[in-house]
Design an enzyme around this catalytic site. Structure first.
Site, PDB file in Angstrom:
ATOM      1  CD  GLU A   1      58.568  66.278  70.927  1.00 58.38           C
ATOM      2  OE1 GLU A   1      59.232  66.817  71.780  1.00 58.38           O
ATOM      3  OE2 GLU A   1      57.721  66.713  70.617  1.00 58.38           O
ATOM      4  CD  GLN A   2      57.938  62.343  73.742  1.00 59.32           C
ATOM      5  OE1 GLN A   2      57.312  62.103  72.704  1.00 59.32           O
ATOM      6  NE2 GLN A   2      57.710  63.715  74.206  1.00 59.32           N
TER       7      GLN A   2
END
Length: 528
Positions: free
Chosen positions: A327-328
């Site tokens: 997700e980063q």
């Protein structure tokens, strides 16, 4: 006129009642010097007061980067919307923000990370808000908690609405008065590059949300260079969006990491430099999770036991057959562990987090490997709340966005909490039974809705050290049993709910329990 200011001067720009948006993911990309200055100003002057903060992923940790804890002071912080909050083992006690939440001294909301980014995008475009199906049937849904974490969070931030004949969740856009972001380098005009950063996160979207609504943007950087020396393709946030620059040369790259060029993609590590897990029950679970994958898959990975699956594939000579997406923003490479979780080495690309969440929310990827705290009768999963250990559960982060439409999810964890387990004789031994059941009648908080998964036809598997279960329209079905485990005594009797057993109950492969590589070979078939 120079845009450079001190951190103390930047803190003076935050007025009472302001909405402050902060770009960070725990310690990754956290503009900690500016947040510390805001907290110091409040201690000195009693200002700013009554601010609202937005943290799409998380701000800070308990290992050297305080983040939101700099702001966790009664009177300073009125309301906060976070994807997640600092958590972990706290040698000096729980984070200050958790004390405020527990005492109802701040209105606290746990909002899925992707939705928080969407709220910024809609604010930037001056649209009213976000219509989404992400979170339906979970704690996000106003039919449940509506994201509220405590009694002080009494103002609704989400409504269930009907649009075009369907049910949706509606989040009003929130326009920041001030956005604080972080980069590596700025020139005098405020153009920002990210060459030492492990991710871009949502800095551009957050900056646009403030700028387009008459707010200001403060950028914390390691250094300032001459105008005209930054390559335009490297600039991730243009100077026209940046009002003030704070230089903090000692900012950490991520938690307990001053600088690792492999995290920022400046060098590539040889595969031989990555450690592989030692033999343990956790490794057995991770191996079994790895068997659920196929060559060619794009696979999201979360914190916990499944974070070791990339190392399992590496040990098995299968690295590169699966593309990891986190997700980063990292795509490909090897996701890192422990304090560097959220970063990757040898990534093929780094996406801005808001676009990565767009990919996740629509189910564009093939599978997700995640953890669980509890599983209930309907197959719903809780990862976000345990009243008995409130400071250890950080909130859901991007979990709700990721699971909303994922085609295949493999949840991994221990069948019971606190059991003393051993490996031997080609299987698992239970030397002392656990104290807390994790297969329960109803989860304490619905982070993932099993009912909605059935409606959408999602493929859901639960891998534990004792058995493998599948979610079916009739509930949880035990499909596989580990060697050394007694079905009645160790599985069925240790769940709070009846579990169905497959007619063709399988035994977990013996290769899971041996030392050395197990001979795993991923075959094709990621997409139909």
């Amino acid at each position: 006129m120079s845009k450079q200011v001190t951190a103390a001067r930047a803190a003076e720009l935050i007025r009472d009642g302001a909405v402050l948006s902060v770009s960070s993911s725990s310690g990754l990309g956290c503009p900690d010097a500016v947040l510390a200055a805001i907290g110091a100003r409040f201690k000195r002057e009693g200002a700013p007061r009554g601010i609202t903060t937005l943290h799409p992923i998380a701000a800070g940790d308990m290992y050297g980067i305080k983040g939101i804890d700099h702001l966790a002071k009664p009177g300073l912080l009125k309301k906060t919307l976070c994807g997640s909050y600092p958590s972990g083992p706290f040698s000096a006690g729980p984070p200050k923000i958790w004390k405020l939440i527990g005492a109802n001294e701040v209105a606290a909301y746990n909002v899925p990370s992707g939705i928080l980014f969407d709220m910024h995008r809609e604010a930037a475009a001056k649209r009213p808000g976000v219509l989404t199906k992400v979170g339906l049937g979970t704690f996000v849904d106003p039919d449940n908690e509506g994201c509220a974490m405590n009694a002080a969070a009494s103002e609704p931030i989400v409504a269930r609405v009907s649009f075009d004949g369907e049910d949706w969740l509606y989040f009003r856009a929130i326009a920041p008065d001030v956005t604080v972001i972080r980069a590596t380098t700025a020139d005098g005009r405020g153009n920002l590059t990210y060459e030492h950063e492990g991710a871009y996160l949502g800095a551009l979207d957050q900056a646009l949300a403030a700028r387009n609504n008459g707010g200001i943007v403060i950028a914390q950087v390691k250094r300032i260079v001459e105008n005209g020396t930054l390559k335009p393709h490297d600039v991730r946030v243009p100077g026209v969006l940046v009002d003030h620059i704070v230089v903090a040369p000692d900012q950490l790259q991520t938690t307990q990491t001053p600088y690792d060029p492999a995290i920022s993609g400046e060098i590539f590590r040889p595969l031989s430099s990555f450690s592989t897990p030692e033999m343990s029950v956790q490794k057995v679970i991770a191996r079994r999770v790895a068997m659920e994958l196929a060559e060619g898959m794009a696979v999201n990975i979360g914190f916990g036991i499944s974070a070791n699956v990339p190392r399992i594939l590496l040990e098995e000579g299968q690295h590169g057959k699966v593309t990891w997406v986190i997700e980063q923003g990292a795509v490909g490479g090897i996701p890192l562990l422990d304090f560097k979780f959220g970063c990757a080495s040898n990534a093929e690309a780094i996406m801005p987090s808001p676009q990565q969440f767009t990919y996740f929310q629509a189910g564009g990827f093939d599978a997700s490997l995640l953890s669980f705290l509890q599983i209930d009768r309907e197959g719903s999963v809780n990862v976000s709340k345990l009243s008995a250990r409130p400071h250890v559960t950080a909130g859901a982060g991007g979990f709700v966005d990721i699971t909303a439409r994922a085609r295949k999810i493999v949840f991994a964890g221990f069948f019971k909490a606190g059991a003393k387990l051993s490996l031997g004789h080609g299987g698992v031994g239970i030397e002392q039974e656990g104290r807390v059941n994790k297969i329960v009648e109803k989860v304490e908080q619905i982070s993932f809705s099993g009912r909605r998964a059935i409606e959408q036809g999602q493929d859901i598997t639960y891998v534990t050290e004792r058995c493998v279960m599948k979610l079916t329209p009739d509930g949880l079905l035990v499909t596989e049993l580990a060697p050394g485990i007694d079905l009645e005594r160790d599985v069925l009797a240790q769940a709070d709910i009846p579990l169905r057993v497959a007619d063709g109950l399988k035994t977990s492969p013996a290769i899971l329990y041996g030392e050395g590589p197990m001979g795993l070979e991923l075959k094709g078939g990621a997409r139909v």
